[in-house]
Design a protein around this motif. Structure first.
Motif, PDB file in Angstrom:
ATOM      1  N   HIS A 199       0.946  -1.290   0.093  1.00  0.00           N
ATOM      2  CA  HIS A 199      -0.005  -0.058  -0.004  1.00  0.00           C
ATOM      3  C   HIS A 199       0.721   1.251  -0.045  1.00  0.00           C
ATOM      4  O   HIS A 199       0.467   2.130  -0.803  1.00  0.00           O
ATOM      5  N   TRP A 200       2.052   1.402   1.045  1.00  0.00           N
ATOM      6  CA  TRP A 200       2.615   2.479   0.978  1.00  0.00           C
ATOM      7  C   TRP A 200       3.570   2.779  -0.432  1.00  0.00           C
ATOM      8  O   TRP A 200       3.942   3.900  -0.474  1.00  0.00           O
ATOM      9  N   ALA A 201       3.912   1.738  -0.790  1.00  0.00           N
ATOM     10  CA  ALA A 201       4.692   1.832  -2.108  1.00  0.00           C
ATOM     11  C   ALA A 201       4.012   2.344  -3.201  1.00  0.00           C
ATOM     12  O   ALA A 201       4.287   3.239  -4.075  1.00  0.00           O
ATOM     13  N   ALA A 202       2.557   2.114  -3.196  1.00  0.00           N
ATOM     14  CA  ALA A 202       1.821   2.508  -4.146  1.00  0.00           C
ATOM     15  C   ALA A 202       1.330   3.921  -4.059  1.00  0.00           C
ATOM     16  O   ALA A 202       1.308   4.903  -4.659  1.00  0.00           O
ATOM     17  N   VAL A 203       1.411   4.447  -2.665  1.00  0.00           N
ATOM     18  CA  VAL A 203       1.187   5.941  -2.504  1.00  0.00           C
ATOM     19  C   VAL A 203       2.140   6.510  -2.655  1.00  0.00           C
ATOM     20  O   VAL A 203       2.174   7.731  -3.203  1.00  0.00           O
ATOM     21  N   LEU A 204       3.362   6.001  -2.549  1.00  0.00           N
ATOM     22  CA  LEU A 204       4.514   7.052  -2.658  1.00  0.00           C
ATOM     23  C   LEU A 204       4.684   7.184  -3.969  1.00  0.00           C
ATOM     24  O   LEU A 204       5.124   8.164  -4.839  1.00  0.00           O
ATOM     25  N   ARG A 205       4.563   5.989  -4.951  1.00  0.00           N
ATOM     26  CA  ARG A 205       4.379   6.286  -6.531  1.00  0.00           C
ATOM     27  C   ARG A 205       3.536   7.111  -7.037  1.00  0.00           C
ATOM     28  O   ARG A 205       3.897   7.810  -8.117  1.00  0.00           O
ATOM     29  N   SER A 206       2.377   6.978  -6.306  1.00  0.00           N
ATOM     30  CA  SER A 206       1.097   8.050  -6.625  1.00  0.00           C
ATOM     31  C   SER A 206       1.619   9.590  -6.678  1.00  0.00           C
ATOM     32  O   SER A 206       0.985  10.269  -7.414  1.00  0.00           O
ATOM     33  N   VAL A 207       2.519   9.976  -5.661  1.00  0.00           N
ATOM     34  CA  VAL A 207       2.925  11.259  -5.531  1.00  0.00           C
ATOM     35  C   VAL A 207       4.410  11.476  -6.089  1.00  0.00           C
ATOM     36  O   VAL A 207       4.957  12.550  -5.642  1.00  0.00           O
ATOM     37  N   SER A 208       4.722  10.463  -7.002  1.00  0.00           N
ATOM     38  CA  SER A 208       6.347  10.634  -7.548  1.00  0.00           C
ATOM     39  C   SER A 208       7.221  10.718  -6.430  1.00  0.00           C
ATOM     40  O   SER A 208       8.349  11.395  -6.615  1.00  0.00           O
ATOM     41  N   ALA A 209       7.003   9.977  -5.500  1.00  0.00           N
ATOM     42  CA  ALA A 209       8.158  10.190  -4.217  1.00  0.00           C
ATOM     43  C   ALA A 209       8.935   8.875  -4.033  1.00  0.00           C
ATOM     44  O   ALA A 209       9.455   8.890  -2.869  1.00  0.00           O
ATOM     45  N   PHE A 210       8.753   7.898  -4.826  1.00  0.00           N
ATOM     46  CA  PHE A 210       9.307   6.547  -4.376  1.00  0.00           C
ATOM     47  C   PHE A 210      10.636   6.691  -4.624  1.00  0.00           C
ATOM     48  O   PHE A 210      11.509   5.924  -3.654  1.00  0.00           O
ATOM     49  N   ARG A 211      11.317   7.317  -5.498  1.00  0.00           N
ATOM     50  CA  ARG A 211      12.675   7.258  -5.757  1.00  0.00           C
ATOM     51  C   ARG A 211      13.380   8.279  -4.397  1.00  0.00           C
ATOM     52  O   ARG A 211      14.336   8.057  -3.879  1.00  0.00           O
ATOM     53  N   ALA A 212      12.660   9.484  -4.103  1.00  0.00           N
ATOM     54  CA  ALA A 212      12.894  10.189  -3.105  1.00  0.00           C
ATOM     55  C   ALA A 212      12.963   9.578  -1.871  1.00  0.00           C
ATOM     56  O   ALA A 212      13.875   9.713  -0.962  1.00  0.00           O
ATOM     57  N   PHE A 213      11.989   8.614  -1.589  1.00  0.00           N
ATOM     58  CA  PHE A 213      12.023   7.643  -0.239  1.00  0.00           C
ATOM     59  C   PHE A 213      13.394   6.919  -0.304  1.00  0.00           C
ATOM     60  O   PHE A 213      13.710   6.856   0.627  1.00  0.00           O
ATOM     61  N   ARG A 214      13.692   6.292  -1.257  1.00  0.00           N
ATOM     62  CA  ARG A 214      14.961   5.505  -1.380  1.00  0.00           C
ATOM     63  C   ARG A 214      16.112   6.359  -1.005  1.00  0.00           C
ATOM     64  O   ARG A 214      17.015   5.977  -0.263  1.00  0.00           O
ATOM     65  N   THR A 215      16.191   7.789  -1.729  1.00  0.00           N
ATOM     66  CA  THR A 215      17.193   8.535  -1.390  1.00  0.00           C
ATOM     67  C   THR A 215      17.294   9.043   0.070  1.00  0.00           C
ATOM     68  O   THR A 215      18.262   9.098   0.881  1.00  0.00           O
ATOM     69  N   VAL A 216      16.181   9.325   0.825  1.00  0.00           N
ATOM     70  CA  VAL A 216      15.999   9.688   2.304  1.00  0.00           C
ATOM     71  C   VAL A 216      16.412   8.764   3.108  1.00  0.00           C
ATOM     72  O   VAL A 216      17.213   8.676   4.126  1.00  0.00           O
ATOM     73  N   HIS A 217      15.495   7.793   2.869  1.00  0.00           N
ATOM     74  CA  HIS A 217      15.308   6.545   3.995  1.00  0.00           C
ATOM     75  C   HIS A 217      16.101   5.050   3.576  1.00  0.00           C
ATOM     76  O   HIS A 217      16.639   4.582   4.447  1.00  0.00           O
ATOM     77  N   GLY A 218      16.064   4.969   2.159  1.00  0.00           N
ATOM     78  CA  GLY A 218      16.571   3.593   2.041  1.00  0.00           C
ATOM     79  C   GLY A 218      15.961   2.478   2.540  1.00  0.00           C
ATOM     80  O   GLY A 218      14.907   2.844   3.280  1.00  0.00           O
ATOM     81  N   GLY A 219      16.324   1.175   2.310  1.00  0.00           N
ATOM     82  CA  GLY A 219      15.906   0.081   3.277  1.00  0.00           C
ATOM     83  C   GLY A 219      14.185  -0.409   2.989  1.00  0.00           C
ATOM     84  O   GLY A 219      13.773   0.279   1.718  1.00  0.00           O
TER      85      GLY A 219
END
Length: 309
Positions: A199-219
């Protein structure tokens, strides 16, 4: 600036942002529905689109049982649903038409062209084009509108009201997206199952933030990490913090003494100087409810201070 002109500019940008955000919600629902096995579970994936857009009661009265086809028809094509993509694009164009003498010619041509293409859309054409392709087209047209406006407009009051509408609408939509699965998200949460991650991966992708998540948090993706990014990180354009930064700065330029400026400063300070564990002390759900209420109160006060009464 005349309040009537400011009102049209403000709602022109709000409706264009709304159209883009509805496509993002539809894409989340579509992604999730493709990952569940049963028809009943797939239908449940489309409920958040109605919840976020605030059309649950109207939809139930007119369509009854929820299904992918009926929700898409309601959220995308329905001209009588004021929050549908169709209605939002129409309203953005109508507001732009009223201020053609104020906005750049290129901005008007972009919005008018978008509406001319969208107005003939129906079920068969949408199936032919494909839902995802249509959603991508709406996003591209929204990006085009913002890019043209940013690249051509004088930085004056007209530009301020356009940006104000954009960021207020964006904050509301990001908050509603976070609220879809807010139950159980609180400081100290450690249990994260595969369904949560999906679910949260889909949410991140929906706001174009999936790559940003990997940059900020990783894991691994966890609810608290995703919420941290979408609430606290001012560097992320669609985070609540980023939106409130913009709203506060714009209102300070328009009138630092206005009541809406005070409300924007208070809302901004609550997040800017807050800590996520304190903000979520009662859980993500209550925090989101309070944020949406405060955002609506701010919008109402902006209307009283600057726009049509």
């Amino acid at each position: 600036m005349l309040s009537r002109t400011a009102d049209h500019l403000y709602w022109m940008s709000r409706y264009m942002e709304r159209a883009e955000n509805i496509t993002r919600f539809v894409e989340v629902a579509n992604r999730l529905s493709l990952s569940v096995p049963s028809t009943r579970d797939r239908a449940a994936c489309w409920q958040p689109v109605l919840t976020i857009a605030g059309g649950e009661d109207d939809f139930a009265a007119r369509h009854g049982e929820r299904s992918a086809v009926s929700v898409i028809e309601y959220a995308v094509l329905d001209p009588t649903n004021p929050s549908s993509i169709y209605s939002s694009l129409r309203a953005a164009r109508e507001n732009a038409h009223a201020v053609r003498s104020v906005i750049p010619v290129e901005t008007w041509e972009s919005l008018n062209g978008t509406w001319l293409e969208a107005r003939g859309l129906d079920g068969p054409r949408l199936r032919e084009q494909g839902l995802i392709a249509f959603c991508e087209w709406v996003r591209e047209r929204s990006h085009q509108f913002r890019g043209i406006t940013y690249g051509t407009m004088l930085r004056d009051e007209a530009d301020y009201f356009i940006r104000l509408g954009t960021f207020l609408e964006r904050a509301d939509n990001t908050a509603r997206l976070l609220g879809v699965r807010a139950t159980g998200v609180a400081p100290g949460q450690t249990d994260v199952d595969a369904d949560d991650q999906l679910h949260w991966a889909a949410v991140l992708r929906s706001v174009s933030a999936f790559r940003a998540f990997r940059t900020v948090h990783g894991g691994d993706i966890t609810p608290l990490r995703a919420v941290d990014l979408l609430v606290m990180r001012a560097a992320l354009p669609r985070s609540l913090h980023s939106c409130l930064n913009q709203v506060r700065d714009i209102l300070e330029r328009l009138n630092p003494q206005a009541e809406c400026t005070r409300l924007a400063g208070a809302a901004h300070a609550h997040i800017h100087y807050g800590r996520l564990d304190h903000l979520l002390s009662r859980g993500l759900g209550p925090f989101i409810d309070d944020f949406i209420d405060a955002n609506n109160s701010l919008a109402d006060q902006i209307h009283k201070d600057f726009l049509l009464s």
